[in-house]
Design a protein around this motif. Structure first.
Motif, PDB file in Angstrom:
ATOM      1  N   ALA A   1       1.044  13.921  -4.865  1.00  0.00           N
ATOM      2  CA  ALA A   1       1.681  12.618  -4.628  1.00  0.00           C
ATOM      3  C   ALA A   1       1.509  11.692  -5.818  1.00  0.00           C
ATOM      4  O   ALA A   1       2.386  10.898  -6.137  1.00  0.00           O
ATOM      5  CB  ALA A   1       1.109  11.973  -3.360  1.00  0.00           C
ATOM      6  N   ALA A   2       0.397  11.799  -6.504  1.00  0.00           N
ATOM      7  CA  ALA A   2       0.125  10.928  -7.654  1.00  0.00           C
ATOM      8  C   ALA A   2       1.011  11.241  -8.845  1.00  0.00           C
ATOM      9  O   ALA A   2       1.239  10.388  -9.694  1.00  0.00           O
ATOM     10  CB  ALA A   2      -1.343  11.039  -8.071  1.00  0.00           C
TER      11      ALA A   2
ATOM     12  N   TYR B   1       8.276   5.994   3.814  1.00  0.00           N
ATOM     13  CA  TYR B   1       7.273   6.606   2.944  1.00  0.00           C
ATOM     14  C   TYR B   1       7.643   6.429   1.478  1.00  0.00           C
ATOM     15  O   TYR B   1       8.807   6.425   1.118  1.00  0.00           O
ATOM     16  CB  TYR B   1       7.144   8.107   3.258  1.00  0.00           C
ATOM     17  N   ASP B   2       6.597   6.293   0.647  1.00  0.00           N
ATOM     18  CA  ASP B   2       6.787   6.236  -0.796  1.00  0.00           C
ATOM     19  C   ASP B   2       6.908   7.634  -1.390  1.00  0.00           C
ATOM     20  O   ASP B   2       7.597   7.834  -2.382  1.00  0.00           O
ATOM     21  CB  ASP B   2       5.604   5.508  -1.452  1.00  0.00           C
TER      22      ASP B   2
ATOM     23  N   MET C   1       0.837  -1.180   0.000  1.00  0.00           N
ATOM     24  CA  MET C   1       0.000   0.000   0.000  1.00  0.00           C
ATOM     25  C   MET C   1       0.886   1.249   0.000  1.00  0.00           C
ATOM     26  O   MET C   1       1.889   1.298   0.696  1.00  0.00           O
ATOM     27  CB  MET C   1      -0.908  -0.006   1.235  1.00  0.00           C
ATOM     28  N   THR C   2       0.515   2.230  -0.797  1.00  0.00           N
ATOM     29  CA  THR C   2       1.273   3.471  -0.889  1.00  0.00           C
ATOM     30  C   THR C   2       1.184   4.240   0.423  1.00  0.00           C
ATOM     31  O   THR C   2       0.113   4.382   1.002  1.00  0.00           O
ATOM     32  CB  THR C   2       0.727   4.332  -2.044  1.00  0.00           C
ATOM     33  N   ARG C   3       2.325   4.746   0.856  1.00  0.00           N
ATOM     34  CA  ARG C   3       2.416   5.496   2.123  1.00  0.00           C
ATOM     35  C   ARG C   3       2.888   6.913   1.795  1.00  0.00           C
ATOM     36  O   ARG C   3       3.957   7.098   1.208  1.00  0.00           O
ATOM     37  CB  ARG C   3       3.419   4.792   3.026  1.00  0.00           C
TER      38      ARG C   3
ATOM     39  N   ALA D   1      12.293   8.065  -0.893  1.00  0.00           N
ATOM     40  CA  ALA D   1      10.942   8.565  -1.138  1.00  0.00           C
ATOM     41  C   ALA D   1      10.949   9.616  -2.240  1.00  0.00           C
ATOM     42  O   ALA D   1      11.868  10.427  -2.338  1.00  0.00           O
ATOM     43  CB  ALA D   1      10.363   9.166   0.136  1.00  0.00           C
ATOM     44  N   ALA D   2       9.913   9.582  -3.051  1.00  0.00           N
ATOM     45  CA  ALA D   2       9.698  10.656  -4.017  1.00  0.00           C
ATOM     46  C   ALA D   2       9.281  11.905  -3.253  1.00  0.00           C
ATOM     47  O   ALA D   2       8.731  11.819  -2.157  1.00  0.00           O
ATOM     48  CB  ALA D   2       8.603  10.256  -5.001  1.00  0.00           C
ATOM     49  N   THR D   3       9.537  13.059  -3.848  1.00  0.00           N
ATOM     50  CA  THR D   3       9.138  14.317  -3.234  1.00  0.00           C
ATOM     51  C   THR D   3       8.191  15.025  -4.180  1.00  0.00           C
ATOM     52  O   THR D   3       8.388  15.038  -5.398  1.00  0.00           O
ATOM     53  CB  THR D   3      10.369  15.212  -2.976  1.00  0.00           C
TER      54      THR D   3
END
Length: 122
Positions: free
Chosen positions: A120-121, A72-73, A1-3, A105-107
């Motif tokens: 976030a998407a 976190y993703d 699951m995406t966090r 994590a992506a920012t």
């Protein structure tokens, strides 16, 4: 699951008289946007956390603690620490804390808090 972690400045610490902020901004509108963002992330099936920080070193310590607690993703930085030009030192500290605490994590960046899930998407 995406966090996803949303990082923002505590609404009650924002200087709403700063002309660089969107007109009509206030603590209640920011909180309402945060609530919408949480709902939107849940609707997408994501685990969404919020980390509201003070605009000083205690806020960076709060963020570092949060980052150490979960992987976190994506981390979305809101307009509070990012938009006002006088807030550049805080924004730099936030980015560096994220780089150290969640290097994988992506920012992403949101301006109104209710756009956190869309940011976030991306």
């Amino acid at each position: 699951m995406t966090r996803v972690l949303s990082v923002g400045q505590e609404p009650e610490t924002v200087d709403f008289s700063d002309p660089s902020l969107p007109p009509g901004s206030n603590a209640e509108k920011i909180q309402a946007g945060i609530d919408i963002a949480k709902t939107t992330m849940t609707e997408r099936g994501w685990n969404g956390d919020t980390c509201m920080i003070a605009p000083d070193d205690s806020g960076i310590a709060t963020l570092a603690t949060q980052l150490a607690s979960v992987d976190y993703d994506c981390i979305v930085i809101g307009g509070g620490p990012r938009l006002p030009p006088k807030g550049l030192p805080l924004f730099e500290k936030v980015v560096n804390a994220i780089h150290q605490g969640a290097p994988k994590a992506a920012t992403a960046f949101s301006t109104p808090p209710e756009d956190t899930a869309q940011a976030a998407a991306r």
